[in-house]
Design a protein around this motif. Structure first.
Motif: not given
Length: 306
Positions: A78-82, A97-100, A64-70, A176-179
């Protein structure tokens, strides 16, 4: 020529989780049979690809980490390299990604079998976000303000990769392992690529998307593919990139346009849309019987498309 070669992965300025996944990556230097993509979109579907997202034990989630502004017209950024030009965060991607937790980042890899007395694949491992000045306005309304570039000279293969997967830092037994990332609500991926014509002949580039099916367990322990049981891993779903040298070329693939090369065992019918680990842009060289080839390409504006 070996049909499958173990890649030597070099973590660039990546933080814990990215390095953990990058080490042990393998690749294939055969001419790929995936979908060809040209300016403005992709071509016909590849064999072996399907439109379903498959199933996954435990159901990888983006938490649930999708930021609506993104999320914009082109999709989820995903990335605009800025992000890292001013923040000094190395090559971490902008996918939230989630906090932490630690975002995924970039790495490079190359074959280790061209190391002869005469020819050897060499790559620039110092990859980082750079500004594009003046900015370039794309036909879809987005602007290319930043880029990440990869260059070197190739005999068999060399690649630029990134991780979607995220995890806590430091990544150790207590965490925990990567998600893997769940992109099943999107139709595919898109990005812009610039192939530098002054670096040499236009390279053969294949984009691949490792998932929890095809990844090598040495790099992703919970992958479905198992080399200890006779499997041949890292036959990732992907396609050929048909870039126009000297100009920023838009490339897009829908999930059902992605296919495997064909060397993998076991075989899979469709990419695991809800279990994506990362992406790889691989330059395939002419092989040991030919001369070494220089190359340079840049990537920008990477999205999951609506």
């Amino acid at each position: 020529m070996l049909s499958r070669r173990i890649a030597f992965a070099v973590c660039s300025l990546a933080a814990g989780v990215a390095c953990a996944w990058a080490v042990g990556c393998s690749s294939n230097n055969s001419n790929p049979t995936g979908a060809d993509s040209g300016p403005g979109g992709s071509s016909s579907s590849s064999s072996g690809a399907g439109s379903s997202s498959g199933s996954s034990s435990g159901g990888p989630s983006d938490g649930g980490i999708v930021d609506a502004k993104k999320v914009t017209g082109p999709g989820l950024l995903v990335d605009d390299m800025t992000k890292n030009i001013e923040a000094g965060l190395g090559t971490q991607i902008e996918l939230e990604v989630p906090d932490g937790d630690v975002p995924g980042s970039y790495y490079t890899y190359a074959d280790t079998f061209s190391n002869t007395q005469v020819m050897m694949t060499r790559v620039n491992t110092n990859i980082f976000d750079m500004s594009v000045l003046p900015p370039i306005t794309n036909s879809d309304g987005t602007k290319i303000n930043g880029e990440i570039c990869f260059n070197g000279s190739v005999v068999s293969y060399a690649g630029l990769g990134l991780t979607f997967a995220y995890g806590q830092k430091p990544l150790d037994a207590s965490n925990s392992p990567p998600t893997p990332f769940d992109a099943s609500q999107y139709s595919g991926v898109s990005f812009y690529i610039y192939v530098d014509p002054e670096a040499g002949a236009a390279p053969s580039i294949r984009v691949g998307i490792p998932d929890t099916q095809t990844a090598d367990p040495a790099a992703w322990p919970t992958a479905v593919c198992s080399e200890t049981e006779g499997g041949v891993c890292d036959d990732d779903f992907g396609g050929n990139v048909a870039a126009v040298p000297g100009t920023w070329t838009p490339i897009s693939f829908t999930w059902d346009q992605l296919g495997v090369v064909g060397f993998g065992m076991p075989t899979f019918n469709a990419i695991m849309q809800n279990g994506l680990i990362g992406m790889k842009w691989q330059v395939n060289g002419p092989g040991l019987e030919a001369s070494i080839e220089p190359f340079r390409f840049c990537i920008s504006d990477l999205y999951f498309t609506p």
